[in-house]
Scaffold this motif. Structure first.
Motif, PDB file in Angstrom:
ATOM      1  N   ALA A  52      33.783   5.805  -3.920  1.00  0.00           N
ATOM      2  CA  ALA A  52      34.156   4.767  -2.959  1.00  0.00           C
ATOM      3  C   ALA A  52      33.235   3.554  -3.024  1.00  0.00           C
ATOM      4  CB  ALA A  52      34.165   5.347  -1.544  1.00  0.00           C
ATOM      5  N   VAL A  53      31.951   3.791  -3.293  1.00  0.00           N
ATOM      6  CA  VAL A  53      30.983   2.681  -3.262  1.00  0.00           C
ATOM      7  C   VAL A  53      30.587   2.210  -4.656  1.00  0.00           C
ATOM      8  CG1 VAL A  53      30.078   3.503  -1.057  1.00  0.00           C
ATOM      9  CG2 VAL A  53      28.929   4.186  -3.180  1.00  0.00           C
ATOM     10  N   ALA A  54      31.152   2.810  -5.703  1.00  0.00           N
ATOM     11  CA  ALA A  54      30.717   2.498  -7.073  1.00  0.00           C
ATOM     12  C   ALA A  54      30.966   1.045  -7.444  1.00  0.00           C
ATOM     13  CB  ALA A  54      31.422   3.425  -8.063  1.00  0.00           C
ATOM     14  N   VAL A  55      32.133   0.524  -7.104  1.00  0.00           N
ATOM     15  CA  VAL A  55      32.455  -0.852  -7.488  1.00  0.00           C
ATOM     16  C   VAL A  55      31.535  -1.866  -6.810  1.00  0.00           C
ATOM     17  CG1 VAL A  55      34.213  -2.656  -7.327  1.00  0.00           C
ATOM     18  CG2 VAL A  55      34.833  -0.385  -8.156  1.00  0.00           C
ATOM     19  N   PRO A  56      31.318  -1.796  -5.486  1.00  0.00           N
ATOM     20  CA  PRO A  56      30.371  -2.733  -4.885  1.00  0.00           C
ATOM     21  C   PRO A  56      28.969  -2.638  -5.474  1.00  0.00           C
ATOM     22  CG  PRO A  56      31.685  -1.660  -3.184  1.00  0.00           C
ATOM     23  CD  PRO A  56      31.993  -0.970  -4.459  1.00  0.00           C
ATOM     24  N   VAL A  57      28.529  -1.416  -5.777  1.00  0.00           N
ATOM     25  CA  VAL A  57      27.194  -1.244  -6.362  1.00  0.00           C
ATOM     26  C   VAL A  57      27.132  -1.901  -7.738  1.00  0.00           C
ATOM     27  CG1 VAL A  57      25.538   0.435  -7.255  1.00  0.00           C
ATOM     28  CG2 VAL A  57      26.666   0.844  -5.052  1.00  0.00           C
ATOM     29  N   PHE A  58      28.144  -1.676  -8.572  1.00  0.00           N
ATOM     30  CA  PHE A  58      28.165  -2.251  -9.918  1.00  0.00           C
ATOM     31  C   PHE A  58      28.222  -3.776  -9.860  1.00  0.00           C
ATOM     32  CE2 PHE A  58      30.793  -3.985 -13.380  1.00  0.00           C
ATOM     33  CZ  PHE A  58      29.958  -3.702 -14.456  1.00  0.00           C
ATOM     34  N   ALA A  59      29.102  -4.297  -9.026  1.00  0.00           N
ATOM     35  CA  ALA A  59      29.246  -5.754  -8.936  1.00  0.00           C
ATOM     36  C   ALA A  59      27.962  -6.410  -8.435  1.00  0.00           C
ATOM     37  CB  ALA A  59      30.421  -6.103  -8.023  1.00  0.00           C
ATOM     38  N   ALA A  60      27.325  -5.800  -7.439  1.00  0.00           N
ATOM     39  CA  ALA A  60      26.092  -6.366  -6.902  1.00  0.00           C
ATOM     40  C   ALA A  60      24.948  -6.270  -7.904  1.00  0.00           C
ATOM     41  CB  ALA A  60      25.718  -5.656  -5.604  1.00  0.00           C
ATOM     42  N   ALA A  61      24.878  -5.171  -8.651  1.00  0.00           N
ATOM     43  CA  ALA A  61      23.829  -5.030  -9.670  1.00  0.00           C
ATOM     44  C   ALA A  61      23.997  -6.078 -10.764  1.00  0.00           C
ATOM     45  CB  ALA A  61      23.863  -3.628 -10.263  1.00  0.00           C
ATOM     46  N   THR A  62      25.253  -6.325 -11.174  1.00  0.00           N
ATOM     47  CA  THR A  62      25.516  -7.372 -12.166  1.00  0.00           C
ATOM     48  C   THR A  62      25.104  -8.737 -11.629  1.00  0.00           C
ATOM     49  OG1 THR A  62      27.399  -6.082 -12.995  1.00  0.00           O
ATOM     50  CG2 THR A  62      27.291  -8.402 -13.617  1.00  0.00           C
ATOM     51  N   MET A  63      25.450  -8.988 -10.380  1.00  0.00           N
ATOM     52  CA  MET A  63      25.062 -10.242  -9.733  1.00  0.00           C
ATOM     53  C   MET A  63      23.546 -10.409  -9.710  1.00  0.00           C
ATOM     54  SD  MET A  63      25.088 -11.097  -5.707  1.00  0.00           S
ATOM     55  CE  MET A  63      23.635 -10.029  -5.641  1.00  0.00           C
ATOM     56  N   ALA A  64      22.823  -9.361  -9.294  1.00  0.00           N
ATOM     57  CA  ALA A  64      21.371  -9.434  -9.188  1.00  0.00           C
ATOM     58  C   ALA A  64      20.732  -9.706 -10.553  1.00  0.00           C
ATOM     59  CB  ALA A  64      20.821  -8.135  -8.595  1.00  0.00           C
ATOM     60  N   ALA A  65      21.252  -9.070 -11.604  1.00  0.00           N
ATOM     61  CA  ALA A  65      20.710  -9.303 -12.942  1.00  0.00           C
ATOM     62  C   ALA A  65      20.909 -10.752 -13.364  1.00  0.00           C
ATOM     63  CB  ALA A  65      21.380  -8.355 -13.940  1.00  0.00           C
ATOM     64  N   GLY A  66      22.105 -11.291 -13.087  1.00  0.00           N
ATOM     65  CA  GLY A  66      22.368 -12.674 -13.439  1.00  0.00           C
ATOM     66  C   GLY A  66      21.484 -13.647 -12.684  1.00  0.00           C
ATOM     67  N   VAL A  67      21.297 -13.410 -11.395  1.00  0.00           N
ATOM     68  CA  VAL A  67      20.456 -14.287 -10.580  1.00  0.00           C
ATOM     69  C   VAL A  67      18.997 -14.199 -11.030  1.00  0.00           C
ATOM     70  CG1 VAL A  67      19.568 -14.674  -8.245  1.00  0.00           C
ATOM     71  CG2 VAL A  67      22.008 -14.226  -8.605  1.00  0.00           C
ATOM     72  N   TRP A  68      18.545 -13.004 -11.351  1.00  0.00           N
ATOM     73  CA  TRP A  68      17.157 -12.837 -11.808  1.00  0.00           C
ATOM     74  C   TRP A  68      16.907 -13.607 -13.098  1.00  0.00           C
ATOM     75  CZ3 TRP A  68      14.633 -10.774 -16.068  1.00  0.00           C
ATOM     76  CH2 TRP A  68      13.258 -10.514 -15.912  1.00  0.00           C
ATOM     77  N   LEU A  69      17.840 -13.523 -14.039  1.00  0.00           N
ATOM     78  CA  LEU A  69      17.702 -14.256 -15.295  1.00  0.00           C
ATOM     79  C   LEU A  69      17.714 -15.762 -15.053  1.00  0.00           C
ATOM     80  CD1 LEU A  69      20.048 -12.124 -17.596  1.00  0.00           C
ATOM     81  CD2 LEU A  69      17.546 -12.237 -17.679  1.00  0.00           C
ATOM     82  N   LEU A  70      18.605 -16.221 -14.199  1.00  0.00           N
ATOM     83  CA  LEU A  70      18.660 -17.650 -13.887  1.00  0.00           C
ATOM     84  C   LEU A  70      17.376 -18.122 -13.220  1.00  0.00           C
ATOM     85  CD1 LEU A  70      20.182 -20.336 -13.657  1.00  0.00           C
ATOM     86  CD2 LEU A  70      21.149 -19.507 -11.486  1.00  0.00           C
ATOM     87  N   ASP A  71      16.851 -17.311 -12.305  1.00  0.00           N
ATOM     88  CA  ASP A  71      15.633 -17.689 -11.582  1.00  0.00           C
ATOM     89  C   ASP A  71      14.475 -17.912 -12.551  1.00  0.00           C
ATOM     90  OD1 ASP A  71      13.991 -18.200  -9.356  1.00  0.00           O
ATOM     91  OD2 ASP A  71      13.369 -16.097  -9.251  1.00  0.00           O
ATOM     92  N   HIS A  72      14.395 -17.079 -13.571  1.00  0.00           N
ATOM     93  CA  HIS A  72      13.305 -17.210 -14.536  1.00  0.00           C
ATOM     94  C   HIS A  72      13.554 -18.325 -15.554  1.00  0.00           C
ATOM     95  CE1 HIS A  72      12.133 -13.371 -12.799  1.00  0.00           C
ATOM     96  NE2 HIS A  72      10.982 -13.452 -13.442  1.00  0.00           N
ATOM     97  N   ALA A  73      14.782 -18.825 -15.614  1.00  0.00           N
ATOM     98  CA  ALA A  73      15.090 -19.910 -16.543  1.00  0.00           C
ATOM     99  C   ALA A  73      15.022 -21.286 -15.879  1.00  0.00           C
ATOM    100  CB  ALA A  73      16.478 -19.698 -17.141  1.00  0.00           C
ATOM    101  N   LEU A  74      15.077 -21.332 -14.569  1.00  0.00           N
ATOM    102  CA  LEU A  74      15.081 -22.617 -13.867  1.00  0.00           C
ATOM    103  C   LEU A  74      13.728 -23.314 -13.972  1.00  0.00           C
ATOM    104  CD1 LEU A  74      17.006 -21.741 -10.554  1.00  0.00           C
ATOM    105  CD2 LEU A  74      17.822 -23.191 -12.433  1.00  0.00           C
ATOM    106  N   PRO A  75      13.727 -24.630 -14.046  1.00  0.00           N
ATOM    107  CA  PRO A  75      12.460 -25.370 -14.011  1.00  0.00           C
ATOM    108  C   PRO A  75      11.897 -25.396 -12.595  1.00  0.00           C
ATOM    109  CG  PRO A  75      14.306 -26.888 -14.021  1.00  0.00           C
ATOM    110  CD  PRO A  75      14.893 -25.516 -14.198  1.00  0.00           C
TER     111      PRO A  75
END
Length: 497
Positions: A433-456
């Protein structure tokens, strides 16, 4: 299906055979009103809270946290478990409600006196004399509880959350105004005492008006044994919950300076915003709804899985997003003097999904007539989390954050093994029941983390805005790609289709 019978002579009982759609509509309306007003009230309260945090010092919050150890302990015994018996029982008469009123009055008067007398002892334990005066004044709060708990139970039993929500909203606004006025007026730590006093008093007056139940209490408790037993089991669970929820402050308050304790408790406040502010009103509605279908195991299980899925759709992006944007968020919302909370918030946010799922168990098992399960779960948490906090406190605030991450998954696993069979679901069904929200949020967090480290280098506000907007876009995109039907079903459910 079990139905809710008449409480007083002027309140009609529900029909003997309420169709499922009727209950679904009631639940939908209750959720909209309860959560909608909660969100609006919290927006107002947070605006005031964050302004107050900027004005007060971490030491003020540290002192206040020390008072909360005893206040939360005694509040576990304030009779809300007794009130829950009124909601859970299939039938209850006017005399039983008057007996409950009498129990609540006597119980809370005793709690007020107890807190007043033990205040110097608590202050001596924490080595902070001001704590005694704070506790003595806060003792008056217990006197409002009977006039909140009783009408709350009556309104919840009738699924009348609209009036209840309106009262909560008005009282929250008044509390926020009092908090801001106290901080600006230079009251310091007393601001944190004034705000709940105003809020609880307003709620007591409003709830009594909303329930329109004006009866004299009865102090003849003959025949009230079932209510007392149910309430006693609920209170036992709450008492153990107090141990697990306050063990960190109890340990840290003795070993850490008030400043560091303020950093930790403020970090915990931010990390627990969703589970402590948005999940409880949903659990209130869930308990009332579960009580109506307590004899239908299949419906109970299906309702639990659907509620967990919807809550995790909102909770997971909040928690994992908070973990990766904690530093700029703290800089923008709290200011420079609170920057030390950023790393702690990031740690605590990772433990919150486990806590959120665990707190969803109690309404379902309690509604099925098994409050002893919640009591056993809370006792388990008191042991597991208590040991973790004692160990973690040796490494200061960061150690406490790590203790949350290590201990809560273990605690959740133990509770799930004990509770899920009663609810009528399996661990695999919950995970699905909770697998999809967990997967989507984990993907989101990874993307945001990568962007945060790439921003000036940029201002915290611009950085936070960029990261939040990007994260929201990623999360929605992933949901539409992998779970478009789930998104449509959730929207249809909200729209009552």
């Amino acid at each position: 299906m079990t139905h809710i019978a008449r409480i007083t002579s002027n309140q009609p009982a529900p029909p003997a055979e309420s169709p499922p759609e009727s209950l679904r509509s009631q639940v939908r309306s209750a959720v909209i009103w309860r959560s909608g007003t909660q969100i609006l009230g919290q927006m107002i309260a947070w605006a005031s809270t964050f302004l107050v945090i900027r004005i007060l010092s971490p030491a003020d919050y540290g002192l206040f946290a020390m008072t909360q150890v005893i206040l939360v302990l005694l509040n576990m015994l304030n009779g809300y478990g007794l009130a829950s018996a009124v909601i859970q029982k299939a039938e209850i008469d006017d005399r039983a409600v008057r007996q409950l009123f009498g129990m609540l009055i006597l119980l809370n008067a005793a709690l007020a006196l107890t807190q007043f007398l033990v205040a110097p002892i608590v202050a001596a334990y924490f080595r902070q004399p001001p704590v005694a005066d704070l506790l003595r004044v806060q003792a008056a709060l217990y006197l409002t509880t009977p006039f909140i708990a009783l009408p709350y139970a009556l309104l919840s039993r009738r699924m009348e959350f609209r009036r209840q929500s309106a009262v909560n909203l008005v009282s929250a606004v008044l509390g926020a105004i009092a908090a801001f006025a106290g901080a600006v007026g230079g009251l310091g730590v007393w601001t944190l005492v004034l705000a709940p006093a105003v809020m609880w008093s307003a709620r007591a007056i409003g709830m009594m008006w909303a329930a329109a139940w004006w009866r004299m209490p009865s102090f003849d408790f003959r025949g009230a044994g079932s209510i007392a037993r149910y309430g006693g089991l609920m209170a036992a669970g709450q008492l153990f919950w107090f141990v697990q929820s306050q063990a960190d402050v109890f340990v840290a308050g003795r070993t850490l300076p008030a400043y560091e304790l303020g950093i930790y408790t403020t970090s915990l406040f931010l990390a627990q915003i969703f589970v402590s502010k948005f999940v409880p009103p949903l659990n209130e509605v869930a308990f009332s709804a579960y009580a109506r279908i307590q004899d239908d195991g299949a419906s109970m299980g299906a309702a639990f899985l659907k509620s967990a899925q919807i809550i995790f759709l909102a909770a997971m992006p909040f928690y994992l997003g908070l973990a990766v944007v904690a530093d700029p968020l703290v800089a923008v919302v709290l200011g420079d003097k609170w920057l030390a909370t950023g790393p702690v918030v990031a740690l605590l946010a990772l433990a919150m999904p486990f806590m959120t799922l665990q707190v969803l168990f109690a309404p379902a098992s309690d509604a099925r007539g098994h409050p002893e399960i919640s009591a056993r779960n809370s006792a388990t948490g008191a042991v597991v989390l208590g040991i973790a906090f004692v160990i973690g406190a040796q490494w200061g605030v960061r150690g406490l954050g790590i203790a949350w991450i290590v201990a809560y998954p273990l605690y959740l696993a133990i509770c799930a093994r004990r509770t899920l069979p009663v609810i009528g679901v399996t661990a695999g069904q919950v995970a699905h029941a909770v697998a999809v929200p967990v997967f989507a949020a984990a993907t989101m967090a990874a993307g945001v983390w990568l962007l945060d480290h790439a921003l000036p280098a940029m201002s915290p506000l611009l950085r936070l805005t960029t990261l939040v907007a990007t994260g929201g876009g990623i999360y929605l995109a992933v949901l539409l790609i992998v779970a478009r039907d789930m998104v449509r079903e959730t929207i249809a459910l909200v729209r009552n289709r």
